[in-house]
Design a protein around this motif. Sequence first.
Motif, PDB file in Angstrom:
ATOM      1  N   ARG A 183      50.118  32.425  43.105  1.00 21.60           N
ATOM      2  CA  ARG A 183      51.021  33.493  43.514  1.00 21.60           C
ATOM      3  C   ARG A 183      50.235  34.750  43.861  1.00 21.60           C
ATOM      4  N   TRP A 184      50.669  35.420  44.908  1.00 26.32           N
ATOM      5  CA  TRP A 184      50.129  36.746  45.202  1.00 26.32           C
ATOM      6  C   TRP A 184      51.154  37.514  46.021  1.00 26.32           C
ATOM      7  N   ASP A 185      50.909  38.791  46.232  1.00 29.61           N
ATOM      8  CA  ASP A 185      51.866  39.647  46.928  1.00 29.61           C
ATOM      9  C   ASP A 185      51.090  40.546  47.892  1.00 29.61           C
ATOM     10  N   PRO A 186      50.683  39.996  49.045  1.00 33.24           N
ATOM     11  CA  PRO A 186      49.760  40.712  49.917  1.00 33.24           C
ATOM     12  C   PRO A 186      50.390  41.724  50.866  1.00 33.24           C
ATOM     13  N   TYR A 187      51.693  41.609  51.105  1.00 30.93           N
ATOM     14  CA  TYR A 187      52.299  42.348  52.212  1.00 30.93           C
ATOM     15  C   TYR A 187      52.075  43.852  52.167  1.00 30.93           C
ATOM     16  N   PHE A 188      52.232  44.452  50.996  1.00 27.37           N
ATOM     17  CA  PHE A 188      52.195  45.908  50.946  1.00 27.37           C
ATOM     18  C   PHE A 188      50.977  46.444  50.195  1.00 27.37           C
ATOM     19  N   GLU A 189      49.982  45.573  49.999  1.00 30.04           N
ATOM     20  CA  GLU A 189      48.728  46.006  49.392  1.00 30.04           C
ATOM     21  C   GLU A 189      47.935  46.845  50.391  1.00 30.04           C
ATOM     22  N   LYS A 190      47.563  48.036  49.967  1.00 38.54           N
ATOM     23  CA  LYS A 190      46.835  48.941  50.855  1.00 38.54           C
ATOM     24  C   LYS A 190      45.343  48.639  50.893  1.00 38.54           C
ATOM     25  N   ASP A 191      44.826  48.088  49.794  1.00 41.68           N
ATOM     26  CA  ASP A 191      43.390  47.844  49.688  1.00 41.68           C
ATOM     27  C   ASP A 191      43.070  46.433  50.178  1.00 41.68           C
ATOM     28  N   PRO A 192      42.351  46.286  51.299  1.00 38.66           N
ATOM     29  CA  PRO A 192      42.057  44.947  51.820  1.00 38.66           C
ATOM     30  C   PRO A 192      41.178  44.108  50.911  1.00 38.66           C
ATOM     31  N   SER A 193      40.555  44.724  49.919  1.00 39.26           N
ATOM     32  CA  SER A 193      39.753  43.937  48.981  1.00 39.26           C
ATOM     33  C   SER A 193      40.644  43.030  48.132  1.00 39.26           C
ATOM     34  N   TYR A 194      41.920  43.395  47.977  1.00 41.52           N
ATOM     35  CA  TYR A 194      42.864  42.535  47.263  1.00 41.52           C
ATOM     36  C   TYR A 194      42.970  41.187  47.981  1.00 41.52           C
ATOM     37  N   HIS A 195      43.118  41.241  49.301  1.00 41.63           N
ATOM     38  CA  HIS A 195      43.238  40.020  50.091  1.00 41.63           C
ATOM     39  C   HIS A 195      41.928  39.236  50.067  1.00 41.63           C
ATOM     40  N   LEU A 196      40.827  39.939  50.273  1.00 39.78           N
ATOM     41  CA  LEU A 196      39.533  39.274  50.349  1.00 39.78           C
ATOM     42  C   LEU A 196      39.183  38.573  49.043  1.00 39.78           C
ATOM     43  N   GLU A 197      39.369  39.260  47.927  1.00 37.09           N
ATOM     44  CA  GLU A 197      39.016  38.664  46.636  1.00 37.09           C
ATOM     45  C   GLU A 197      39.950  37.506  46.285  1.00 37.09           C
ATOM     46  N   GLY A 198      41.213  37.591  46.697  1.00 39.32           N
ATOM     47  CA  GLY A 198      42.132  36.487  46.460  1.00 39.32           C
ATOM     48  C   GLY A 198      41.714  35.232  47.218  1.00 39.32           C
ATOM     49  N   ILE A 199      41.311  35.407  48.472  1.00 38.11           N
ATOM     50  CA  ILE A 199      40.855  34.265  49.271  1.00 38.11           C
ATOM     51  C   ILE A 199      39.561  33.708  48.693  1.00 38.11           C
ATOM     52  N   ARG A 200      38.634  34.598  48.319  1.00 36.36           N
ATOM     53  CA  ARG A 200      37.377  34.146  47.711  1.00 36.36           C
ATOM     54  C   ARG A 200      37.639  33.340  46.449  1.00 36.36           C
ATOM     55  N   ASP A 201      38.580  33.803  45.651  1.00 41.10           N
ATOM     56  CA  ASP A 201      38.896  33.115  44.398  1.00 41.10           C
ATOM     57  C   ASP A 201      39.393  31.699  44.669  1.00 41.10           C
ATOM     58  N   SER A 202      40.306  31.538  45.640  1.00 36.13           N
ATOM     59  CA  SER A 202      40.830  30.205  45.953  1.00 36.13           C
ATOM     60  C   SER A 202      39.723  29.295  46.482  1.00 36.13           C
ATOM     61  N   LEU A 203      38.840  29.823  47.315  1.00 39.78           N
ATOM     62  CA  LEU A 203      37.746  29.018  47.855  1.00 39.78           C
ATOM     63  C   LEU A 203      36.789  28.585  46.747  1.00 39.78           C
ATOM     64  N   ARG A 204      36.482  29.482  45.836  1.00 41.49           N
ATOM     65  CA  ARG A 204      35.573  29.142  44.718  1.00 41.49           C
ATOM     66  C   ARG A 204      36.172  28.038  43.852  1.00 41.49           C
ATOM     67  N   ARG A 205      37.458  28.154  43.560  1.00 43.66           N
ATOM     68  CA  ARG A 205      38.111  27.175  42.681  1.00 43.66           C
ATOM     69  C   ARG A 205      38.140  25.796  43.334  1.00 43.66           C
ATOM     70  N   ALA A 206      38.328  25.763  44.649  1.00 43.00           N
ATOM     71  CA  ALA A 206      38.308  24.479  45.350  1.00 43.00           C
ATOM     72  C   ALA A 206      36.896  23.916  45.401  1.00 43.00           C
ATOM     73  N   ALA A 207      35.929  24.795  45.642  1.00 39.93           N
ATOM     74  CA  ALA A 207      34.531  24.354  45.754  1.00 39.93           C
ATOM     75  C   ALA A 207      34.046  23.709  44.468  1.00 39.93           C
ATOM     76  N   GLU A 208      34.570  24.160  43.326  1.00 43.20           N
ATOM     77  CA  GLU A 208      34.170  23.599  42.037  1.00 43.20           C
ATOM     78  C   GLU A 208      34.558  22.125  41.906  1.00 43.20           C
ATOM     79  N   LYS A 209      35.508  21.670  42.719  1.00 42.00           N
ATOM     80  CA  LYS A 209      35.965  20.283  42.650  1.00 42.00           C
ATOM     81  C   LYS A 209      35.204  19.363  43.603  1.00 42.00           C
ATOM     82  N   LEU A 210      34.240  19.918  44.337  1.00 43.44           N
ATOM     83  CA  LEU A 210      33.497  19.141  45.325  1.00 43.44           C
ATOM     84  C   LEU A 210      32.001  19.166  45.022  1.00 43.44           C
TER      85      LEU A 210
END
Length: 466
Positions: A183-210
């Motif tokens: 879950r996340w709520d990106p629409y009204f987040e002013k800081d783009p680091s919120y989006h970037l870190e959320g995407i990084r987190d999902s990629l890291r978690r998937a990478a751990e399974k490969l």
Amino acid sequence: MDSRDICVEPSIKPPLDSGFLPAALWNRAYRKSLEGESTPVSIALEQSEDVVSVFRTNVAQDGSPYAHLNARYIERIVKFLLWQRGGWKIRVSGSRELAEFIAGEYSQDGPRGFDNELIGQKVYGRPIAVEHVKDPGELREAASSMPLGRHMDGCRIGFDLGGSDRKCAAVKDGVLVHSEEVRWDPYFEKDPSYHLEGIRDSLRRAAEKLPRVDAIGGSAAGIYVDNLVRVASLFRGVSDEDFEKHVISMFVDLGKEWGVPFDVINDGEVTALAGSMADDVNALLGVAMGTSQAAGYVTPEGNVTTWLNELAFAPVDYRFDAPVDEWSGDAGCGVQYFSQQAVARLCQPAGIDLPKDMPLAEKLVSVQALMEEGDDRAALIYETIGVYLGYTVAHYADFYELENLMLLGRVMSGEGGGIIKVKAEEVLAAEFPELGDGITFRVPDEKQKRHGQALAAASLPVIVKV
């Protein structure tokens, strides 16, 4: 100039919107009125010298009693083409008068200034330009589709970024080994680091399974050109300055971080690709009815296109007093008919009284709850949307080679979605029998809804063998 100069009467009316004037019926009536006395008109939309699409039609000759409707007909066609196919340069052959009219309409200060700014300047980096061309032979198609996706070799990550959650999957040689929703709520987040870190987190978690990561593919709402973010609702809360500095190149930068092939495209395209892969069919248009209307297309050859397919802004209702999209200011466009906005708009004529300040998503939930209780008023909302859809599919068939229509999104959830599908099929069979037998309506199953998008996204990049 009045659309009602051509008499059009749908044989099946939306129960909550008797004034609906389907674009498909009006266009067919207009073209029938030409009766062989017409002038050919070609419209070319150019994204670049190498990507050009051409649409050919006819208009009434000078002196015809319907000549005063030419401008209305061509303007609505151009509007549809701009949001379906995209392009910053519009070249018109056959009528200098119509070319000059379109140039005025789509100028920066014209009635379609919104389209000029969003498509021309934000997507392609230059204002929309309109030219008249004497010789229609000068207008030639250039490649507008490409083989993309369906690659399942190696260790891959696929992600899909939505407005309420981000999905991510890990795939090894075509086998799903990990899938999750966060879950996340990106629409009204002013800081783009919120989006970037959320995407990084999902990629890291998937990478751990490969055991390794060979490629990453993703999808998100918006318009993406060469992995650059041009227009995207996920970042609507970010200031223009931060968008320029931190958002436009976000996925390009992520690709560099991982050092592997990295492709991101519009979520509608990936949705259509997922449906094509799951059902092994092509010539497929995917339509998602959710916060807005999203769409994607797979050609008869199984390719995705370079088109925008932003059908939320494409006109489907030709009456002049049609519901107005509050963002673009235009009337009769898809978002007001195939999204949670449509559900909310139809509550009042259905006799469902909800607080005016209730968020649209909550209004949809309320209507869905009434539907589960067997409320006839809620059923009328879904029947109305189904009638809209049936007529609009016929309109889409004028612009797409269409054999399959995939329907999904929150508006399609539950029993109401079934009503939409059945009603649309009924309209198509009754009004457009030549299409009814040739277009199959498809609704993805739960497995496809949960995992199909991320799986298809993972298949986007090509792994170059060394």
